[in-house]
Design an enzyme around this catalytic site. Structure first.
Site, mmCIF file in Angstrom:
data_model
loop_
_atom_site.group_PDB
_atom_site.id
_atom_site.type_symbol
_atom_site.label_atom_id
_atom_site.label_comp_id
_atom_site.label_asym_id
_atom_site.label_seq_id
_atom_site.Cartn_x
_atom_site.Cartn_y
_atom_site.Cartn_z
ATOM 1 N N TYR A 1 0.847 -1.201 0.000
ATOM 2 C CA TYR A 1 0.000 0.000 0.000
ATOM 3 C C TYR A 1 0.881 1.248 0.000
ATOM 4 O O TYR A 1 2.075 1.202 0.291
ATOM 5 C CB TYR A 1 -0.910 -0.012 1.235
ATOM 6 C CG TYR A 1 -2.123 0.882 1.114
ATOM 7 C CD1 TYR A 1 -3.023 0.716 0.078
ATOM 8 C CD2 TYR A 1 -2.367 1.894 2.040
ATOM 9 C CE1 TYR A 1 -4.138 1.522 -0.035
ATOM 10 C CE2 TYR A 1 -3.481 2.709 1.936
ATOM 11 C CZ TYR A 1 -4.368 2.523 0.894
ATOM 12 O OH TYR A 1 -5.465 3.328 0.777
ATOM 13 N N ASN B 1 -15.340 3.873 2.778
ATOM 14 C CA ASN B 1 -16.110 3.677 1.549
ATOM 15 C C ASN B 1 -17.171 4.753 1.288
ATOM 16 O O ASN B 1 -17.220 5.308 0.186
ATOM 17 C CB ASN B 1 -16.745 2.285 1.550
ATOM 18 C CG ASN B 1 -15.698 1.183 1.508
ATOM 19 O OD1 ASN B 1 -14.628 1.366 0.943
ATOM 20 N ND2 ASN B 1 -16.003 0.045 2.109
ATOM 21 N N SER C 1 -18.762 -3.801 -4.492
ATOM 22 C CA SER C 1 -17.784 -3.475 -3.450
ATOM 23 C C SER C 1 -18.404 -2.525 -2.432
ATOM 24 O O SER C 1 -19.511 -2.008 -2.631
ATOM 25 C CB SER C 1 -16.550 -2.821 -4.085
ATOM 26 O OG SER C 1 -16.885 -1.549 -4.625
ATOM 27 N N GLY C 2 -17.668 -2.271 -1.355
ATOM 28 C CA GLY C 2 -18.171 -1.340 -0.351
ATOM 29 C C GLY C 2 -18.394 0.048 -0.922
ATOM 30 O O GLY C 2 -19.424 0.685 -0.664
ATOM 31 N N MET D 1 -8.325 -3.585 -8.835
ATOM 32 C CA MET D 1 -8.506 -4.962 -8.386
ATOM 33 C C MET D 1 -7.951 -5.985 -9.374
ATOM 34 O O MET D 1 -7.497 -7.059 -8.980
ATOM 35 C CB MET D 1 -9.990 -5.230 -8.131
ATOM 36 C CG MET D 1 -10.551 -4.461 -6.945
ATOM 37 S SD MET D 1 -12.355 -4.554 -6.840
ATOM 38 C CE MET D 1 -12.603 -6.314 -6.771
ATOM 39 N N PHE E 1 -8.353 9.156 -7.489
ATOM 40 C CA PHE E 1 -8.839 9.605 -6.180
ATOM 41 C C PHE E 1 -8.371 8.643 -5.098
ATOM 42 O O PHE E 1 -8.427 7.419 -5.253
ATOM 43 C CB PHE E 1 -10.360 9.703 -6.136
ATOM 44 C CG PHE E 1 -10.871 10.234 -4.815
ATOM 45 C CD1 PHE E 1 -10.834 11.591 -4.551
ATOM 46 C CD2 PHE E 1 -11.338 9.371 -3.829
ATOM 47 C CE1 PHE E 1 -11.257 12.086 -3.322
ATOM 48 C CE2 PHE E 1 -11.773 9.861 -2.606
ATOM 49 C CZ PHE E 1 -11.726 11.218 -2.351
#
Length: 302
Positions: A18, A91, A118-119, A212, A234
């Site tokens: 990350y 989210n 997804s969330g 993803m 973003f």
């Protein structure tokens, strides 16, 4: 801590891939909700009993108790459902900002997004529905597709399609009833994203907030020259850094989201609740393909 979900970014941080990494040793978890037990003499905005969420990423929420500086926490109302509070800071905030910041959308306009289950995708559907914006929601084909379509439409999705449908003439039928989207939200990458981009209005914007598929975003030259599409990125963590001295923007966003929750217009994503001690099983479950239920860890029991 009362509860904390497992998000893809949490997995990426553990893997060391990350954009931000906590110094080791570290506690994982970027999101969750806790209850204040005690406050120090210099604390002015919080008191025992308040519900709080992380003000930024990297706090380490997968634990039962902790001592945090006041500036690391944001108070949230305790009259909203626990799951909504625990999944509020990542989210829904991402969905809200992407819908608000890149195109001036009005009721009747449309948005197209992939990873719609997804969330973030579920939050986009609900926030868009509450503001009169139509959504075209792209998901991967799967054995339980009818159940997923039913669930997303119950949340307010106008259209739910598979990635294969993006390439088929049936898409023309959708645009007979709603305008082509001015905004596309990409969390996948690869061929699916290229196909989604083809349905964007001229001068429209595609915002990428995830990858993803672990494949690059490929855009035909003609999309830039003849349709003047715009590609943006973003990251909620960066938005918070950029607005660190603009507390009003953050407060206004959180207030709006909490109001949507109170009105029943924004709910938590589908969750599977597990005790914190079963975190290993929860981590395995969260990385399985076609996962439509977020693993949500119960950290504290009264």
């Amino acid at each position: 801590m009362l509860a904390a979900p497992i998000n893809p970014a949490d997995i990426n941080m553990i893997q060391g891939t990350y954009a931000i990494l906590a110094p080791l040793p570290a506690v994982a978890g970027n999101e969750g909700v806790g209850r204040v037990l005690e406050v120090g003499p210099g604390v002015t905005a919080l008191r025992p009993g308040d519900w709080v969420i992380p003000a930024d990423a990297g706090l380490g929420t997968w634990r039962t108790q902790a001592v945090f500086p006041e500036v690391s926490l944001l108070q949230v109302p305790s009259d909203i459902p626990l799951l909504c509070a625990a999944t509020l800071s990542v989210n829904p905030c991402t969905a809200y900002r992407m819908l608000a910041d890149f195109e001036s959308l009005a009721p009747g306009d449309s948005v197209i997004q992939n990873a719609a289950n997804s969330g973030v995708g579920q939050a986009v559907i609900q926030i868009a529905k509450a503001t009169g914006i139509r959504t075209i929601n792209v998901v991967r084909d799967r054995p339980d597709l009818p159940k997923l379509v039913e669930r997303l439409k119950a949340q307010g999705a106008d259209h739910v399609i598979t990635e294969d449908m993006l390439r088929k003439p049936e898409m023309k039928e959708i645009f007979k009833s709603i305008p082509k989207p001015r905004l596309a939200l990409n969390c996948v990458g690869g061929k699916s994203t290229t196909e989604m981009l083809r349905h964007l209005q001229p001068k429209g914007t595609m915002v990428t907030y995830g990858g993803m598929a672990k494949q690059p975003v490929t855009v035909p030259v003609s999309a830039f020259i003849f349709r003047d599409v715009r590609l943006r990125g973003f990251w909620m963590t960066q938005w918070k850094k950029d607005h660190a001295h603009d507390k009003e923007s953050l407060s206004s966003m959180m207030d709006t989201l909490c109001q949507l929750v109170r009105r029943g217009q924004l709910g938590a994503p589908a969750c599977t609740t597990v005790p914190l001690e079963d975190f290993k099983e929860a981590l395995v479950a969260s990385t399985q393909p076609f996962t439509s239920s977020k693993q949500h860890m119960q950290c504290w029991q009264d």
